[in-house]
Design a protein around this motif. Structure first.
Motif, PDB file in Angstrom:
ATOM      1  N   SER A   1       1.047  -1.238  -0.029  1.00  0.00           N
ATOM      2  CA  SER A   1       0.104   0.013  -0.007  1.00  0.00           C
ATOM      3  C   SER A   1       0.826   1.369  -0.026  1.00  0.00           C
ATOM      4  O   SER A   1       2.167   1.158  -0.031  1.00  0.00           O
ATOM      5  N   GLY A   2       0.258   2.253  -0.079  1.00  0.00           N
ATOM      6  CA  GLY A   2       0.974   3.566  -0.275  1.00  0.00           C
ATOM      7  C   GLY A   2       1.594   3.939   1.288  1.00  0.00           C
ATOM      8  O   GLY A   2       2.767   4.308   1.280  1.00  0.00           O
TER       9      GLY A   2
ATOM     10  N   ASN B   1       5.584   4.323   2.323  1.00  0.00           N
ATOM     11  CA  ASN B   1       6.249   5.407   2.908  1.00  0.00           C
ATOM     12  C   ASN B   1       6.708   4.904   4.248  1.00  0.00           C
ATOM     13  O   ASN B   1       7.804   5.653   4.612  1.00  0.00           O
TER      14      ASN B   1
ATOM     15  N   GLU C   1       4.760  15.372  -1.467  1.00  0.00           N
ATOM     16  CA  GLU C   1       3.974  15.025  -2.527  1.00  0.00           C
ATOM     17  C   GLU C   1       3.973  15.994  -3.743  1.00  0.00           C
ATOM     18  O   GLU C   1       3.574  17.248  -3.358  1.00  0.00           O
TER      19      GLU C   1
ATOM     20  N   GLU D   1      -4.805  14.214  -1.439  1.00  0.00           N
ATOM     21  CA  GLU D   1      -5.975  14.251  -0.280  1.00  0.00           C
ATOM     22  C   GLU D   1      -5.941  15.891   0.292  1.00  0.00           C
ATOM     23  O   GLU D   1      -7.069  16.213   0.927  1.00  0.00           O
TER      24      GLU D   1
ATOM     25  N   ASP E   1       6.486  11.747  -2.308  1.00  0.00           N
ATOM     26  CA  ASP E   1       5.643  10.751  -2.301  1.00  0.00           C
ATOM     27  C   ASP E   1       4.534  10.826  -3.592  1.00  0.00           C
ATOM     28  O   ASP E   1       3.911  11.729  -3.756  1.00  0.00           O
TER      29      ASP E   1
HETATM   30  C1  LIG Z   1      -3.616   7.437  -0.889  1.00  0.00           C
HETATM   31  C2  LIG Z   1      -2.286   7.953  -0.515  1.00  0.00           C
HETATM   32  C3  LIG Z   1      -1.431   7.338   0.519  1.00  0.00           C
HETATM   33  C4  LIG Z   1      -1.799   6.408   1.310  1.00  0.00           C
HETATM   34  O1  LIG Z   1      -1.727   5.012   0.321  1.00  0.00           O
HETATM   35  P1  LIG Z   1      -2.696   3.796   1.068  1.00  0.00           P
HETATM   36  O2  LIG Z   1      -2.755   2.847  -0.142  1.00  0.00           O
HETATM   37  O3  LIG Z   1      -4.102   4.298   1.317  1.00  0.00           O
HETATM   38  O4  LIG Z   1      -1.925   3.399   2.246  1.00  0.00           O
HETATM   39  C5  LIG Z   1      -0.189   8.047   0.721  1.00  0.00           C
HETATM   40  N1  LIG Z   1       0.403   9.120   0.042  1.00  0.00           N
HETATM   41  C6  LIG Z   1      -0.347   9.645  -0.871  1.00  0.00           C
HETATM   42  C7  LIG Z   1       0.123  10.914  -1.384  1.00  0.00           C
HETATM   43  C8  LIG Z   1      -1.699   9.173  -1.105  1.00  0.00           C
HETATM   44  O5  LIG Z   1      -2.466   9.817  -2.041  1.00  0.00           O
END
Ligand SMILES: *Cc1c(COP(=O)(O)O)cnc(C)c1O
Length: 384
Positions: free
Chosen positions: A104-105, A109, A183, A188, A216
């Protein structure tokens, strides 16, 4: 089962960490979704920039089908070809170093945070105001939003939030800084591109101190902004890149990509995941990359993005659109969540709101001109 029956199960059995719309989707194809009653929807959210190749892209479906019949999982104690080929392709398409897979994101990170701490022990991590880096405790600590952090205090120590100001970033970075996380376009937070001046200031501050610049690109990557990675149109190259969302073609996959200098910071045992980079998901990601890492597709993301942006600017009560490619948002006079709900239920158009006044648009990257025009028509009816 009907939506009503699912809601009854939810209220007795599902931890209420999500607010769901009263819609049950059962099928998807390209930019279209169908609910349990057979109604067709136009999807301009793509599962929050996950289904960048569209729903059930035939190449992704075929790759998953072929792999799932041969081998599903063995862990990272062994080799599988899809994971190695995907790592090679991802590194070659970006920073030229090495790749660590996550699911996952947030996990991508987390890996970046740990790598930076190991490379620069004891240092602070500088993050930008309104950033979003994920919901796990380390990633949440890098997400300076009181509403998200406060119920879960205390946060992981060592994170410093700075204003969106090049000078503030320059002042915050010193010899005791491990990393700066940015980012390139805050997703978000409301689709706010970070200025070229701030990105350059962060790059210069990291060069001056040896701190690691981390982008990110969980949301902005995988073609979303009209280049494979958003940084490729900024002129600023980070030291580490994180990806997820669109990376797996709809399947859960994250990645941390390094430059050549940082490829060997982790040694065996430093970090790991039971599932990450499994052969089924790596096969899906290779198929998705084959679709997206293509100049004609990326050019069409830029063209369709310009068309959508131009149309959004004409909507009643909408601000000037912001973003890049097919990652766009507008602020509205009215109540954005109410507009989103009416678009979904009355016009069968899927979009979302990042805040009380902000509508966000993240259609599949394969969207057609006709679908862009159709979405704008539906939105105009909701907002008029
Ligand atoms: C969605 C998002 C995350 C988290 O990703 P998950 O897969 O929901 O854990 C982290 N960084 C950014 C920039 C995101 O848009």
């Amino acid at each position: 089962m009907s939506v009503k029956e699912l809601q009854a199960i939810e209220s007795s059995s599902v931890i209420p960490s999500y607010r769901r719309f009263p819609v049950e989707f059962v099928r998807g194809e390209g930019c279209r979704l169908w609910d349990d009653e057979g109604n067709e929807y136009l999807d301009f959210l793509a599962g929050i920039s996950v289904c960048n190749v569209g729903h059930c892209h035939p190449a992704v479906v075929a790759a998953v089908q072929q792999q799932v019949e041969r081998l599903i999982h063995v862990t990272n104690l062994f080799y599988t070809e899809p994971a190695m080929r995907l790592a090679q392709r991802l590194a070659a398409s970006s920073l030229g170093g090495k790749v660590y897979f996550a699911n996952s994101g947030a996990e991508a990170n987390e890996a970046a945070i740990k790598l930076c701490r190991k490379a620069r022990p004891g240092g602070e991590i500088v993050v930008i105001q309104d950033a979003f880096h994920g919901r796990t405790l380390g990633a949440l600590s890098a997400t300076p939003q009181p509403a998200k952090q406060d119920p879960f205090a205390p946060m992981v120590p060592g994170f410093v939030a700075v204003a969106k100001d090049p000078q503030a970033v320059d002042r915050a970075v010193h010899s005791g800084t491990s990393a700066v996380f940015i980012e390139p376009i805050q997703g978000e937070g409301g689709v706010y591109p970070i200025s070229a001046e701030l990105l350059s200031a962060a790059r210069a501050a990291c060069d001056r101190t040896g701190a690691i610049l981390v982008f990110d690109e969980v949301q902005s990557g995988m073609g979303r902004t009209g280049t494979l990675w958003a940084y490729q149109s900024t002129g600023v190259v980070p030291d580490l890149l994180t990806s997820a969302k669109g990376l797996g073609g709809g399947m859960p996959l994250g990645a941390l990509i390094t430059n050549p200098a940082l490829g060997d910071v982790f040694a065996p045992g430093d970090h790991g995941s039971t599932f990450a980079g499994g052969p089924v998901i790596a096969s899906a990601a290779l198929a998705a990359l084959e679709v997206i890492d293509d100049e004609s597709l990326l050019a069409s993301v830029r063209d369709r993005g310009a068309r959508l942006s131009k149309g959004l600017a004409k909507l009643p009560g909408a601000s000037k659109p912001r973003g890049a490619g097919l990652m766009l948002a507008v602020d509205v006079d009215g109540d954005a969540p109410a507009i989103v709900e009416r678009a979904l239920l009355e016009e069968r158009l899927v979009i979302n709101a990042t805040g009380p006044n902000t509508l966000r648009f993240l259609p599949p990257l394969i969207v057609s001109d006709g679908e862009v025009d159709e979405a704008l028509k539906r939105l105009d009816r909701v907002m008029s």
